[in-house]
Design a protein around this motif. Structure first.
Motif, mmCIF file in Angstrom:
data_model
loop_
_atom_site.group_PDB
_atom_site.id
_atom_site.type_symbol
_atom_site.label_atom_id
_atom_site.label_comp_id
_atom_site.label_asym_id
_atom_site.label_seq_id
_atom_site.Cartn_x
_atom_site.Cartn_y
_atom_site.Cartn_z
ATOM 1 N N LEU A 1 0.841 -1.205 0.000
ATOM 2 C CA LEU A 1 0.000 0.000 0.000
ATOM 3 C C LEU A 1 0.877 1.257 0.000
ATOM 4 O O LEU A 1 0.656 2.195 -0.776
ATOM 5 N N LEU A 2 1.893 1.240 0.874
ATOM 6 C CA LEU A 2 2.804 2.396 0.961
ATOM 7 C C LEU A 2 3.561 2.576 -0.345
ATOM 8 O O LEU A 2 3.759 3.690 -0.821
ATOM 9 N N GLY A 3 3.969 1.434 -0.930
ATOM 10 C CA GLY A 3 4.699 1.474 -2.194
ATOM 11 C C GLY A 3 3.860 2.066 -3.316
ATOM 12 O O GLY A 3 4.336 2.863 -4.112
ATOM 13 N N SER A 4 2.571 1.683 -3.355
ATOM 14 C CA SER A 4 1.709 2.196 -4.424
ATOM 15 C C SER A 4 1.391 3.676 -4.209
ATOM 16 O O SER A 4 1.178 4.428 -5.153
ATOM 17 N N LEU A 5 1.394 4.090 -2.941
ATOM 18 C CA LEU A 5 1.216 5.518 -2.625
ATOM 19 C C LEU A 5 2.363 6.318 -3.247
ATOM 20 O O LEU A 5 2.155 7.367 -3.865
ATOM 21 N N GLU A 6 3.578 5.780 -3.123
ATOM 22 C CA GLU A 6 4.767 6.449 -3.670
ATOM 23 C C GLU A 6 4.726 6.498 -5.192
ATOM 24 O O GLU A 6 5.361 7.357 -5.797
ATOM 25 N N ALA B 1 0.491 14.817 4.593
ATOM 26 C CA ALA B 1 0.219 13.560 3.889
ATOM 27 C C ALA B 1 0.959 13.536 2.553
ATOM 28 O O ALA B 1 1.474 12.492 2.141
ATOM 29 N N LEU B 2 1.012 14.685 1.882
ATOM 30 C CA LEU B 2 1.720 14.761 0.594
ATOM 31 C C LEU B 2 3.203 14.466 0.775
ATOM 32 O O LEU B 2 3.806 13.698 0.021
ATOM 33 N N ALA C 1 6.855 7.228 1.727
ATOM 34 C CA ALA C 1 5.941 6.569 2.670
ATOM 35 C C ALA C 1 6.582 5.396 3.413
ATOM 36 O O ALA C 1 6.484 5.289 4.637
ATOM 37 N N THR C 2 7.261 4.507 2.664
ATOM 38 C CA THR C 2 7.844 3.311 3.280
ATOM 39 C C THR C 2 8.867 3.692 4.346
ATOM 40 O O THR C 2 8.904 3.114 5.431
ATOM 41 N N GLU C 3 9.704 4.682 3.994
ATOM 42 C CA GLU C 3 10.761 5.133 4.907
ATOM 43 C C GLU C 3 10.159 5.726 6.195
ATOM 44 O O GLU C 3 10.548 5.348 7.301
ATOM 45 N N TYR C 4 9.213 6.648 6.037
ATOM 46 C CA TYR C 4 8.596 7.269 7.222
ATOM 47 C C TYR C 4 7.889 6.236 8.088
ATOM 48 O O TYR C 4 7.983 6.280 9.323
#
Lengths: 126, 148
Positions: free
Chosen positions: B4-9, B81-82, B88-91
């Motif tokens: 999910l985080l990956g697809s956000l990126e 959020a942006l 995302a993955t890192e945070y």
């Protein structure tokens, strides 16, 4: 009003004081003056805001190599496609003053026989 | 979660933001603006409730500042959020990020409790909690930029 002023001043100091030493992570104040060379295997590469980073594995330890913001990093020819996990990379730059911190800021990245000058003005004369 | 985080990126907007020269610093500046407005409004409200500021009537003062604080919080969440989505993955792997989210959660619970309670003495205590929590949120957020 005097009480308010005292409260606000105390709050401002309480917030500011612990932040000040951490400001060192911008720029080069947090690094050693002398140059440092690190050879490692790419674990992860990120070329984006606020600044690009490269994670290199050296003898089982992962180092965080800080590069420049994405603009200057890409202007040096270094993009996320330049390296992939498993590639060998030599990072030249300055390491953290804290010897326990596996972190450095690179001025030049060399990989695949090509050098990328991330901070050209700081690269030592050849 | 990782996927999910990956697809956000990988979202087009986020990928554009990732290497943008203007957009990211503007989003970052708006985040700072929102935090400034939020923390200022919250501290003034809390000081009024506690009784350090007495020169203004509590009700209209708090009503105005609450509106400022809620809008500022909305802007802070949007801009935050942006910036989160860019890495995302890192945070999501950083304990400090979750400490910050936890502190915001506590401040939210404190806000709800404050809205429900009637006793002035209890409200003063919660205002004291708020005056401590929000600067800690700010501090945690600021440190995130230096441990990445």
């Amino acid at each position: 009003m005097r009480r308010l002023r005292v409260v606000l001043l105390a709050a401002a100091l309480a917030i500011a004081a612990p932040v000040l030493p951490a400001l060192a992570h911008h720029g080069w104040a947090w690094t050693e003056d002398g140059f440092f060379e690190l050879t490692g295997i790419v674990k992860e590469v990120f070329v984006g805001n606020a600044h690009a980073t490269l994670d290199l594995e050296v003898e089982g330890v992962v180092w965080r190599v800080e590069l420049a913001p994405p603009g200057p990093t890409m202007a040096a020819g270094f993009t996320e496609d330049t390296v992939k996990p498993g590639d060998e990379v030599v990072a030249l730059g300055n390491r953290s003053l804290d010897p326990n911190e596996k972190r450095m800021k690179a001025v030049r990245i060399t990989t695949g026989g090509k050098a990328y000058d991330i901070y050209p003005a700081r690269v030592p004369a050849n | 979660m990782e996927a999910l985080l990956g697809s956000l990126e990988q979202l087009a907007l986020i990928k554009a933001l990732k290497t943008s020269f203007f957009a990211y610093p503007i989003v970052n500046a708006l985040h700072i603006l929102a935090i400034g407005a939020l923390v200022t409004a919250v501290l003034l409200m809390d000081l009024r409730v506690i009784g350090v500021i007495r020169s203004l009537d509590e009700q209209p003062f708090v009503r105005l500042l609450r509106r400022v604080a809620l809008w500022a919080f909305a802007l802070a969440v949007l801009t935050g959020a942006l910036m989160f989505a860019v890495r995302a993955t890192e945070y999501a792997g950083m304990p400090l990020f979750w400490i910050k989210m936890g502190l915001i959660g506590l401040a939210g619970v404190n806000f709800v409790a404050f809205s429900l309670l009637r006793q002035p003495s209890a409200k003063r205590v919660l205002a004291g909690v708020s005056i401590t929590l929000w600067p800690l949120v700010l501090l945690a957020g600021r440190f995130l930029g230096f441990v990445l």
